[in-house]
Design an enzyme around this catalytic site. Sequence first.
Site, PDB file in Angstrom:
ATOM      1  N   ASN A   8       0.697  -1.032   0.391  1.00 23.39           N
ATOM      2  CA  ASN A   8       0.030  -0.084  -0.014  1.00 23.39           C
ATOM      3  C   ASN A   8       1.139   0.953   0.504  1.00 23.39           C
ATOM      4  OD1 ASN A   8      -2.123   2.170   0.552  1.00 23.39           O
ATOM      5  ND2 ASN A   8      -2.286   1.723   2.282  1.00 23.39           N
ATOM      6  N   LEU A   9       1.123   1.830  -0.930  1.00 23.20           N
ATOM      7  CA  LEU A   9       1.603   3.254  -1.269  1.00 23.20           C
ATOM      8  C   LEU A   9       1.833   4.230  -0.894  1.00 23.20           C
ATOM      9  CD1 LEU A   9       3.693   2.005  -4.712  1.00 23.20           C
ATOM     10  CD2 LEU A   9       4.397   1.365  -2.683  1.00 23.20           C
ATOM     11  N   LYS A  10      -0.261   3.686   0.185  1.00 20.57           N
ATOM     12  CA  LYS A  10      -0.585   5.257   0.235  1.00 20.57           C
ATOM     13  C   LYS A  10      -0.489   7.042  -0.193  1.00 20.57           C
ATOM     14  CE  LYS A  10       0.205   3.119   4.779  1.00 20.57           C
ATOM     15  NZ  LYS A  10      -0.223   2.883   5.865  1.00 20.57           N
ATOM     16  N   HIS A  26      -9.966   0.255   5.009  1.00 13.30           N
ATOM     17  CA  HIS A  26      -8.299   1.025   5.608  1.00 13.30           C
ATOM     18  C   HIS A  26      -9.045   1.572   6.569  1.00 13.30           C
ATOM     19  CE1 HIS A  26      -4.275   2.481   6.189  1.00 13.30           C
ATOM     20  NE2 HIS A  26      -3.614   1.422   5.874  1.00 13.30           N
ATOM     21  N   GLU A  80      -5.559  -5.184  10.408  1.00 18.72           N
ATOM     22  CA  GLU A  80      -4.126  -4.805  10.521  1.00 18.72           C
ATOM     23  C   GLU A  80      -5.113  -3.568  11.903  1.00 18.72           C
ATOM     24  OE1 GLU A  80      -2.575  -2.987   7.083  1.00 18.72           O
ATOM     25  OE2 GLU A  80      -3.939  -2.058   6.700  1.00 18.72           O
ATOM     26  N   GLY A  84       1.818   1.572  10.701  1.00 20.45           N
ATOM     27  CA  GLY A  84       3.083   2.471  10.716  1.00 20.45           C
ATOM     28  C   GLY A  84       3.694   2.874  12.063  1.00 20.45           C
ATOM     29  N   SER A  87       3.179  -1.862  10.552  1.00 20.78           N
ATOM     30  CA  SER A  87       4.089  -2.469  10.706  1.00 20.78           C
ATOM     31  C   SER A  87       5.137  -3.479  10.395  1.00 20.78           C
ATOM     32  CB  SER A  87       4.496  -2.234  11.860  1.00 20.78           C
ATOM     33  OG  SER A  87       4.482  -0.333  12.755  1.00 20.78           O
TER      34      SER A  87
HETATM   35  P1  PGA Z   1       2.485   0.184   8.024  1.00 15.99           P
HETATM   36  O1  PGA Z   1       0.888   0.381   6.754  1.00 15.99           O
HETATM   37  O2  PGA Z   1       3.556  -0.870   7.233  1.00 15.99           O
HETATM   38  O3  PGA Z   1       3.560   1.260   7.239  1.00 15.99           O
HETATM   39  O4  PGA Z   1       2.417  -0.723   9.294  1.00 15.99           O
HETATM   40  C1  PGA Z   1       0.034  -0.571   6.301  1.00 15.99           C
HETATM   41  C2  PGA Z   1      -1.040   0.085   5.655  1.00 15.99           C
HETATM   42  O5  PGA Z   1      -1.309   1.035   6.430  1.00 15.99           O
HETATM   43  O6  PGA Z   1      -0.852  -0.851   5.060  1.00 15.99           O
END
Ligand code: PGA
Length: 235
Positions: free
Chosen positions: A6-8, A88, A157, A163, A193
């Site tokens: 997920n590149l956000k 999400h 998640e 994050g 994470s």
């Molecule tokens: P992260 O994000 O790996 O930076 O914790 C995961 C996600 O939001 O899908």
Amino acid sequence: MIIAANLKTNLTRKQTTDYVAELESYLKTNNITQEVLVFPATSSLNPHAGDVIIGAQNAYATQNGAFTGEIGLDHLNEFEIKTILIGHSERRHVLGETQEELVKKFNFYKDLGFKIIYCIGEPLEKREAGKEEMMKYISAQYEGIDTSYENLIIAYEPVWAIGTGFTPTLEDIEAIHTDLKEKSTAPLLYGGSVKVTNAKEVLALQNVDGILVGSAALYAEHFCTMIQYAQDLQK
Ligand code: PGA
């Protein structure tokens, strides 16, 4: 297994193009047979032919219309996108999407046969309130969702792990995945994470069918390492 990035709100169109090209080359060179998904920012979508499946991080439940700031089916069709991320935690908690809105999106894209990665997960206060409270909260995120949809993938998640560098223990991940599998037999990814240093252990857990990775996936090399872990496990 399913390995998703997920590149956000990261990587421009040019950077995304280079990123996906690097993945494609890795998949071919190393005969990777795992399912690899990438969710770029909307403005970085590109027509793509290859083994990597490109998905949208979000889209409105409409073909087109007056929904300022949103994209619809026409925009996804232009890039032949047939995969979407729904629910999400950043959409739920930062952008304020309600379960009702998510269900609308889910049903709209389900009726079109899209592959849907549907995210669930509890905030820290729910986890700290004990298992019963936590499962009640998570169960509410299944409301209105067709858990037997054939193109459904669920991503667990925990909000507090996204994050932050914090993750549940491996035992906790395995235990909750085992409970969640009772609600749906759809492939179940863990996210929050995940990085090169813990991906192998997470992927090896029972009832973990893959990972959804944010920050650590921004580096193609790191993401490829995680793909390789999945390939080596041959689950
Ligand atoms: P992260 O994000 O790996 O930076 O914790 C995961 C996600 O939001 O899908």
